[in-house]
Design a protein around this motif. Structure first.
Motif, PDB file in Angstrom:
ATOM      1  N   GLU A   1       9.864   3.476   6.815  1.00 29.24           N
ATOM      2  CA  GLU A   1       9.675   2.037   7.049  1.00 29.24           C
ATOM      3  C   GLU A   1      10.556   1.601   8.212  1.00 29.24           C
ATOM      4  OE1 GLU A   1       7.805  -0.730   6.057  1.00 29.24           O
ATOM      5  OE2 GLU A   1       9.114  -1.692   7.532  1.00 29.24           O
ATOM      6  N   ARG A   2       9.942   0.955   9.188  1.00 24.68           N
ATOM      7  CA  ARG A   2      10.702   0.598  10.398  1.00 24.68           C
ATOM      8  C   ARG A   2      11.701  -0.550  10.178  1.00 24.68           C
ATOM      9  NH1 ARG A   2       6.216  -1.997  13.845  1.00 24.68           N
ATOM     10  NH2 ARG A   2       6.631  -0.319  15.285  1.00 24.68           N
TER      11      ARG A   2
ATOM     12  N   ARG B   1       4.484 -13.459   1.384  1.00 27.63           N
ATOM     13  CA  ARG B   1       3.041 -13.216   1.477  1.00 27.63           C
ATOM     14  C   ARG B   1       2.417 -13.758   0.206  1.00 27.63           C
ATOM     15  NH1 ARG B   1       2.714  -8.165   4.296  1.00 27.63           N
ATOM     16  NH2 ARG B   1       3.099  -8.549   6.513  1.00 27.63           N
TER      17      ARG B   1
ATOM     18  N   ALA C   1       0.837  -1.209   0.000  1.00 33.29           N
ATOM     19  CA  ALA C   1       0.000   0.000   0.000  1.00 33.29           C
ATOM     20  C   ALA C   1       0.870   1.256   0.000  1.00 33.29           C
ATOM     21  CB  ALA C   1      -0.932  -0.009   1.214  1.00 33.29           C
TER      22      ALA C   1
ATOM     23  N   GLN D   1       4.379 -11.416  -3.834  1.00 28.46           N
ATOM     24  CA  GLN D   1       4.449 -10.080  -3.243  1.00 28.46           C
ATOM     25  C   GLN D   1       5.901  -9.657  -2.999  1.00 28.46           C
ATOM     26  OE1 GLN D   1       1.368  -9.288  -0.367  1.00 28.46           O
ATOM     27  NE2 GLN D   1       2.766  -8.123   0.880  1.00 28.46           N
TER      28      GLN D   1
ATOM     29  N   LEU E   1      -3.854  -8.005  -0.833  1.00 26.83           N
ATOM     30  CA  LEU E   1      -2.938  -7.173  -1.622  1.00 26.83           C
ATOM     31  C   LEU E   1      -3.697  -6.320  -2.637  1.00 26.83           C
ATOM     32  CD1 LEU E   1      -0.064  -6.564  -2.780  1.00 26.83           C
ATOM     33  CD2 LEU E   1      -0.332  -8.603  -4.149  1.00 26.83           C
TER      34      LEU E   1
ATOM     35  N   ASP F   1      -3.786  -2.983   4.921  1.00 25.57           N
ATOM     36  CA  ASP F   1      -4.016  -3.807   6.113  1.00 25.57           C
ATOM     37  C   ASP F   1      -4.236  -2.969   7.377  1.00 25.57           C
ATOM     38  OD1 ASP F   1      -3.753  -6.084   4.613  1.00 25.57           O
ATOM     39  OD2 ASP F   1      -2.259  -7.018   5.917  1.00 25.57           O
TER      40      ASP F   1
ATOM     41  N   VAL G   1       8.266   5.003  13.133  1.00 23.29           N
ATOM     42  CA  VAL G   1       7.379   6.097  13.540  1.00 23.29           C
ATOM     43  C   VAL G   1       6.809   5.779  14.919  1.00 23.29           C
ATOM     44  CG1 VAL G   1       5.227   7.316  13.027  1.00 23.29           C
ATOM     45  CG2 VAL G   1       6.788   6.673  11.159  1.00 23.29           C
TER      46      VAL G   1
ATOM     47  N   ARG H   1       9.822 -10.739   2.889  1.00 24.85           N
ATOM     48  CA  ARG H   1       8.657 -11.195   3.644  1.00 24.85           C
ATOM     49  C   ARG H   1       7.714 -11.971   2.724  1.00 24.85           C
ATOM     50  NH1 ARG H   1       6.732  -6.234   6.914  1.00 24.85           N
ATOM     51  NH2 ARG H   1       6.705  -5.470   4.792  1.00 24.85           N
TER      52      ARG H   1
END
Ligand code: APR
Ligand code: PHB
Length: 399
Positions: free
Chosen positions: A37-38, A49, A18, A107, A304, A291, A131, A47
Motif C-alpha cells: 500500500e503506497r 467513503r 478489495a 468504510q 464497496l 475500483d 508499486v 479516508r
C-alpha cells in the motif's frame, strides 16, 4: 526494519476494501500473499467513503473475522425511503427482498478492522510501499517493483492482483495492453457533509425534489452524513454552513411535520459522479479487482459491495489447485465480473438518473422520472424488482 519479502504466491497492490478482503481470504485459505500500500496506515484508515453493506458483504466480512465490531456498531436497515413530490415512500426489504437487511457501517471502520487483522496475524501488509512497475506478466514469475523507505525492491509472485483503485498501475497496464474503458460522466456531483447531529431519519433517505437530489445517511447515532446534488464544477468552499442546511432542508422537505435537525458540520467535500467499466480484467498473470476495474456512481451504494464480491470470486479462482483448471477459473472470473459490473452499472445509472435533475432535463423528462418513482411506490412488482436489485439479491441469483 526487516527487509521486505522478495517472493510470494499472490502479490496484491492496494489496501482498500478489495485488497484487504482478498488478502484476508487468501490468508484464511493458507495461501501466501503480500499486500503493498503506497499510503500510510493513518491515511488509509481515515479516508471517508460510503458504507452501505449488502447482505452478501456483511456475510463475507463476518466470515473473514471482521464481523464483531460491525455487529456491535452498524445500523441495520430493513428498507430505504424514497422521497419525491413531497411524500415519503418506504421500500420494505422485509416484504420485497426476503427480509434482507443492509448495514450502514462506514468504510473507514471496515478498513480499520481489516488492517488490524492483517497486522495481527498477517500476511505481510506493507505501508508506504509504492508499486511502480509490474513485469513478466506473461511469464512464469510476474514481478512487482516497489519503492519503500527510499529504496527500490522487487517482489516475485505467482500472480499479481491490482486492487489499486481507479488511477492505479493495474488499470494503466490493462489499457496499455489494448483494454477498453467505457466511461460515463454525469453533469452533476454530490456535495457531502458530516455533521455532529443525530440523524433525522432512521433509514437511508433518498430524495428527488424540484431543486435536485439529496440523501440523508448516517454514521452513528450521533453523526449524520448528508449529500446534495450540485453542478459538477462546485468547490466545497462555495457553501456556508447555514446555506448547506437550508438547501438540504428544502430538498428533503416532506408535507408532514418532519424536520431536518441541524448541527455543527465537521467535514465538507465534493464527490464526482461517473461510471467506469474496464475490460478485460486480466492481463496474463495480473488480475484486477474493485475500483481498478469499475467505478460506480454513489447513488446505488454499490462500489464497496462490488469490490468485496470481486475479492471473494477471485480468491475462489486462485484456490483451484490444478494449474490448467485454475487458468480457466481465472478467465471465467475476469469475464463474469465484467458482466456483473455491467449489471450493477445499469442499475446505478437508472437510480442516478431517476433521482437527479440534469441541466438538460425538460418537463417531460421530469414527469417520466417521477412516473418511475410512482410505479415503485404503487406497484408491488416494480417495488420488488427495485428492492432486490438494490440489496444485491437479483445479482446473487444470476451469478
Ligand atoms: N502502490 C501501492 N498502493 C497503491 C498504488 C500503488 N502504485 N496505487 C494505488 N494504491 C492504493 C491506494 O492508495 C488505495 O489505498 O490502492 C488502494 C485502492 O483502494 P480503493 O480506492 O479504496 O479501491 P478498492 O479497494 O477497489 O475499493 C473500492 O472503495 O473507493 C471506494 O467507492 C469505492 O467503495 C468502493 C471501494
Ligand atoms: C453513505 O452513507 O455515505 C451513502 C449511503 C448511500 C449511498 C451513498 C452513500 O447511496
Amino acid at each position: 526494519m526487516s527487509a521486505p519479502p522478495q517472493a510470494t504466491t499472490v502479490g496484491v497492490i492496494g489496501a482498500g476494501p478489495a485488497g484487504l478482503a482478498l488478502a484476508r481470504l487468501l490468508r484464511l485459505a493458507g495461501v501466501d500473499c503480500v499486500l503493498l500500500e503506497r499510503r500510510d496506515r493513518a491515511y488509509v484508515e481515515q479516508r471517508q467513503r460510503a458504507g452501505t453493506l449488502e447482505p452478501a458483504t456483511i456475510d463475507l466480512l463476518r466470515r473473514i473475522g471482521a464481523g464483531e465490531r460491525l455487529d456491535r456498531e452498524a445500523l441495520f436497515l430493513d428498507g430505504i425511503e424514497l422521497r419525491f413530490a413531497g411524500r415519503g415512500h418506504f421500500v420494505d426489504f422485509a416484504a420485497l427482498a426476503d427480509g434482507a437487511r443492509l448495514a450502514v457501517y462506514p468504510q473507514t471502520k471496515i478498513v480499520q478492522d481489516l488492517v488490524a487483522l492483517q497486522t495481527q496475524d498477517g500476511p505481510p501488509l506493507l505501508f508506504e510501499a509504492d508499486v511502480h512497475t509490474v513485469s513478466d506478466l506473461d511469464g512464469s514469475r510476474p514481478t512487482l517493483g516497489f519503492r519503500m523507505a527510499g529504496r527500490d525492491h522487487t517482489l516475485r509472485c505467482q500472480y499479481i492482483v491490482a486492487c489499486d483503485g481507479a488511477y492505479g498501475i493495474g488499470r494503466r497496464t490493462v489499457l496499455a495492453a489494448g483494454g477498453h474503458l467505457q466511461e460515463h460522466t454525469y453533469p452533476y456531483a454530490w456535495y457531502g457533509i458530516l455533521a455532529d447531529v443525530a440523524p433525522s431519519t432512521d433509514t437511508l433517505l433518498y430524495a428527488r425534489s424540484d431543486h435536485g437530489f439529496a440523501l440523508h445517511s448516517m454514521r452513528s447515532p450521533t453523526v449524520s452524513r448528508l449529500y446534495f446534488q450540485v453542478p459538477a464544477d462546485h468547490v466545497p468552499e462555495q457553501w456556508a454552513d447555514e446555506a448547506i442546511w437550508d438547501e438540504l432542508a428544502r430538498r428533503l422537505a416532506a408535507g408532514t411535520g418532519w424536520k431536518l435537525e441541524r448541527g455543527p458540520i465537521t467535514a465538507k467535500s465534493v464527490i464526482g459522479m461517473s461510471s467506469e467499466l474496464l475490460a478485460p480484467m486480466r492481463v496474463g498473470r495480473m488480475l484486477l479487482a474493485g475500483d481498478a476495474a469499475h467505478v460506480m456512481p454513489p447513488t446505488g451504494a454499490k462500489g464497496l459491495n462490488l469490490a468485496v464480491a470481486d475479492a471473494n470470486a477471485l480468491c475462489q479462482a486462485l484456490l483451484v489447485s490444478e494449474p490448467a483448471d485454475r487458468e480457466r477459473a481465472l478467465d471465467q472470473y475476469a469475464q463474469q465480473r465484467v458482466l456483473q459490473a455491467r449489471r450493477v452499472e445499469r442499475f446505478s445509472r437508472f437510480m442516478t438518473r431517476t433521482m437527479h435533475i440534469a441541466p438538460e432535463d425538460d418537463a417531460e423528462t421530469a414527469a417520466r422520472r417521477l412516473g418511475v418513482l410512482e410505479r415503485i411506490a404503487g406497484s408491488p412488482e416494480t417495488a420488488q424488482l427495485f428492492a432486490r436489485e438494490y440489496v444485491g439479491r437479483s445479482r446473487a441469483e444470476a451469478a
